[in-house]
Write a protein that holds these residues in place. Structure first.
Motif, PDB file in Angstrom:
ATOM      1  N   ALA A 285     -39.941 -26.292  18.132  1.00 33.57           N
ATOM      2  CA  ALA A 285     -39.669 -25.137  17.273  1.00 33.57           C
ATOM      3  C   ALA A 285     -39.093 -25.482  15.901  1.00 33.57           C
ATOM      4  O   ALA A 285     -39.524 -24.890  14.902  1.00 33.57           O
ATOM      5  CB  ALA A 285     -38.752 -24.146  18.002  1.00 33.57           C
TER       6      ALA A 285
ATOM      7  N   MET B 243     -38.798 -15.078  12.029  1.00 30.41           N
ATOM      8  CA  MET B 243     -39.421 -16.403  12.025  1.00 30.41           C
ATOM      9  C   MET B 243     -40.713 -16.393  11.207  1.00 30.41           C
ATOM     10  O   MET B 243     -40.922 -17.276  10.364  1.00 30.41           O
ATOM     11  CB  MET B 243     -39.722 -16.841  13.461  1.00 30.41           C
TER      12      MET B 243
ATOM     13  N   HIS C 129     -41.106 -25.052  23.137  1.00 28.66           N
ATOM     14  CA  HIS C 129     -40.136 -24.621  22.137  1.00 28.66           C
ATOM     15  C   HIS C 129     -39.242 -25.765  21.651  1.00 28.66           C
ATOM     16  O   HIS C 129     -38.432 -25.567  20.754  1.00 28.66           O
ATOM     17  CB  HIS C 129     -39.284 -23.450  22.660  1.00 28.66           C
TER      18      HIS C 129
ATOM     19  N   TRP D  12     -42.934 -17.388  23.454  1.00 30.93           N
ATOM     20  CA  TRP D  12     -41.801 -17.298  22.535  1.00 30.93           C
ATOM     21  C   TRP D  12     -41.380 -15.849  22.311  1.00 30.93           C
ATOM     22  O   TRP D  12     -40.195 -15.571  22.146  1.00 30.93           O
ATOM     23  CB  TRP D  12     -42.155 -17.958  21.197  1.00 30.93           C
TER      24      TRP D  12
ATOM     25  N   ALA E 175     -37.087 -22.010  15.342  1.00 30.35           N
ATOM     26  CA  ALA E 175     -38.177 -22.063  14.364  1.00 30.35           C
ATOM     27  C   ALA E 175     -37.750 -21.402  13.058  1.00 30.35           C
ATOM     28  O   ALA E 175     -38.116 -21.861  11.963  1.00 30.35           O
ATOM     29  CB  ALA E 175     -39.421 -21.381  14.926  1.00 30.35           C
TER      30      ALA E 175
ATOM     31  N   SER F 294     -38.260 -18.756  18.762  1.00 27.60           N
ATOM     32  CA  SER F 294     -38.283 -18.127  17.441  1.00 27.60           C
ATOM     33  C   SER F 294     -37.019 -18.435  16.643  1.00 27.60           C
ATOM     34  O   SER F 294     -37.082 -18.620  15.418  1.00 27.60           O
ATOM     35  CB  SER F 294     -38.445 -16.613  17.592  1.00 27.60           C
TER      36      SER F 294
ATOM     37  N   VAL G 297     -41.924 -26.020  13.267  1.00 26.75           N
ATOM     38  CA  VAL G 297     -43.085 -25.136  13.220  1.00 26.75           C
ATOM     39  C   VAL G 297     -43.601 -24.967  11.791  1.00 26.75           C
ATOM     40  O   VAL G 297     -44.817 -25.045  11.546  1.00 26.75           O
ATOM     41  CB  VAL G 297     -42.743 -23.761  13.833  1.00 26.75           C
TER      42      VAL G 297
END
Length: 572
Positions: A405, A148, A402, A182, A193, A190, A408
């Motif tokens: 995500a 990520m 999240h 995360w 993202a 993650s 991000v």
């Protein structure tokens, strides 16, 4: 989030800003940082090396911090559900057959019929399975977080100069890759993202120079989003798709052969392949290629719908009071959120959650330059995508960090654009913005170190690291070293918190060293005891302090009524 740390960071920011504004003649020049900044710029100019450096840094630092932070234990329902998926995939199966005693093993966020499996899409489970094959499911979390961070660096390079892109990736790592849940849980964050970063980074590259490779990267990102956070992924990807379509049909459009051959066709082929795989997976788990396990779980247990505009579901048949209490609580929360006051409070909570996770006091200073960054042509598309995404998240029934995500990379692109404009601010021939910016970055690093020091020293009382239900993990560890297989019957008190769940099992229940089951009363328990008559039986009272684990003597395990009749017939 520890509010004491937020207050300390706010105080540091306030003191630094007052110092800079009041004592202008003695403002810091940061000359000692210039060699470091020069090396940073040299690294940033090597884009591929920057991407690799961010990814490896994330992996190495968090691995080195294992003696301090430990390896997390599962705590919330979602984590146990994802771990079930990971264990299933690690054993080479897409799902598991329903257990004959499945009623005793019912729990949250999993399905027992028509198969036994997690209710969530498979992406996070596949990551955990990869980690389990390597030695521990958390290795998958670690690797996905490193990927990520690297993907965010790559994505930001498509929107920002190399130095700012590298800085943005490092800030994302500081916020999400060390102390965030995360990386210190099994919830996921993650993975979506990563998917969102691939989509967001491929987007400007396709518009500048359409290529098959970038189209494939975007399609892979879309596939990851569809298999991790489907709704939020759609809310993030839809405006990007619309912008691309308008671009391909607009005045400055590329030739039709280029649009079709280098953009549309590669994306369509990858998404078609992903869609067929998703349909096959759904068919194996639920019996229908168009029915997700999430839908089965909602039909079986859920009362509150997914969105605030929908109507509540009628109460299903619950076999366990703790599950009725859990879903009834969510229904009450859902009904409160549908009021005018509830919608307003929800918007405030969403904004607060966003601020706590992605900004904090130090990075919030960069927002002073937002009015200038907003007029930057580079922010035109990110702002539109971000507004659409935020509005799409607002009416969701549930809210977690999240859920942001997929966006991000976009979020940090916005923060870095504000920082770029902030760095240009001048006062009497002095780049005041540059001084403020360097101060912000130093505070971010110092606060990260302070949080790390606070954990082993227990500055804030009892340490909460590693995260998870540690009592359950300790009991599981104790039972795992005993000879033979174990059966634990979990009995909750009347005041039990349904968020603190202990009854979760691995993918292959019958061959598990330890099996967790619900206490359904003496008569119903006999059926379970007879099925597992080769196991040592324990009763567990997790609501006592400390949790009480009692061995059930063998002479107290009675056969079921049917088995008693069979034994009587054998005697005759």
């Amino acid at each position: 989030m520890n509010w004491s740390l937020i207050i300390i960071e706010s105080d540091m920011v306030l003191v630094a800003m007052i110092w800079i504004l009041l004592f202008r003649r003695n403002k810091p020049t940061f000359t000692s940082l210039r060699p470091l900044e020069q090396r940073f710029r040299r690294l940033a100019r090597k884009k591929n090396l920057s991407i690799l450096t961010v990814g490896l840094l994330s992996l190495c630092i968090r691995t080195a911090l294992i003696p301090v932070l430990g390896i997390p234990q599962p705590a919330v329902h979602d984590e146990f559900s994802y771990l079930l998926a990971g264990d299933t995939f690690a054993h080479g199966r897409l799902t598991n057959p329903s257990h004959p005693m499945w009623v005793h093993f019912e729990s949250f966020h999993i399905i027992q019929q028509p198969t036994y499996m997690s209710m969530y899409p498979p992406a996070q489970g596949l990551v955990l399975a990869f980690g389990q094959i390597l030695g521990h499911p958390w290795i998958g979390v670690l690797l996905s977080t490193g990927a990520m961070c690297a993907a965010i660096c790559w994505a930001l390079q498509g929107w920002l100069p190399p130095g700012w892109a590298l800085l943005g990736a490092l800030l994302a790592w500081l916020r999400l890759g060390i102390l965030s849940y995360w990386i210190n849980s099994y919830w996921g964050g993650s993975v979506p993202a990563l998917g969102g970063a691939l989509v967001f980074g491929a987007f400007p590259r396709l518009m500048r120079r359409p290529s098959v490779s970038n189209a494939i990267v975007m399609a892979v990102g879309l596939s990851i989003l569809a298999n991790s956070r489907p709704y939020e992924g759609l809310a993030f990807s839809l405006p990007i798709a619309i912008i691309l379509l308008l671009w391909m049909a607009g005045k400055g459009r590329p030739p039709v052969a280029v649009s079709l051959g280098r953009v549309v066709l590669p994306i369509a082929l990858v998404l078609l392949t992903a869609g067929l795989c998703m349909g096959y997976y759904n068919h194996q788990v639920t019996g229908s290629p168009f029915t997700m396990s999430y839908q089965v779980n909602q039909r079986t247990y859920g009362r509150a719908p997914l969105f605030l505009w929908q109507q509540p579901h009628p109460e299903p048949v619950y076999h366990h009071a703790v599950m009725r209490d859990f879903y009834s609580k969510y229904l009450r929360d859902f009904q409160n959120e549908r009021t005018v006051a509830g919608l307003w409070n929800r918007a405030l909570e969403l904004a607060l959650l966003f601020w706590l996770v992605f900004l904090g006091p130090a990075l919030s200073i960069s927002l002073l330059a937002f009015p200038y960054a907003r007029r930057d042509h580079r922010m035109r598309y990110p702002l539109r995508i971000g507004i659409f995404f935020a509005l799409a998240l607002w009416p969701e029934t549930w809210m977690q960090a999240h859920y942001f995500a997929p966006a991000v990379a976009l979020i940090f692109a916005g923060i870095l654009q504000c920082m770029r404009h902030l760095a240009r601010w001048r006062w009497r021939q002095l780049y005041l913005g540059g001084v403020v910016l360097r101060t912000i970055l130093i505070i971010c690093v110092v606060m990260t170190l302070f949080r790390l020091i606070a954990i082993p020293t227990k500055l804030w009382g009892k340490s909460a690291w590693p995260p998870g239900i540690l009592n359950r993990a300790n009991i599981l560890r104790e039972l795992a070293v005993l000879p033979g297989k174990q059966l634990v019957i979990v009995h909750y008190d009347d005041n039990h918190d349904s968020a603190n769940e202990w009854v979760y099992n691995s993918a292959d229940i019958d061959h598990s060293k330890v099996v967790w089951a619900r206490d359904m009363g003496a008569a119903a328990n006999q059926e379970l005891l007879q099925y597992f008559n080769h196991r040592q039986v324990w009763t567990l009272h997790p609501d006592q302090s400390p949790p009480r684990l009692d061995l059930v003597p063998a002479n107290e395990i009675r056969p079921t009524a049917i088995e008693q009749k069979k034994q009587a017939l054998r005697k005759h």
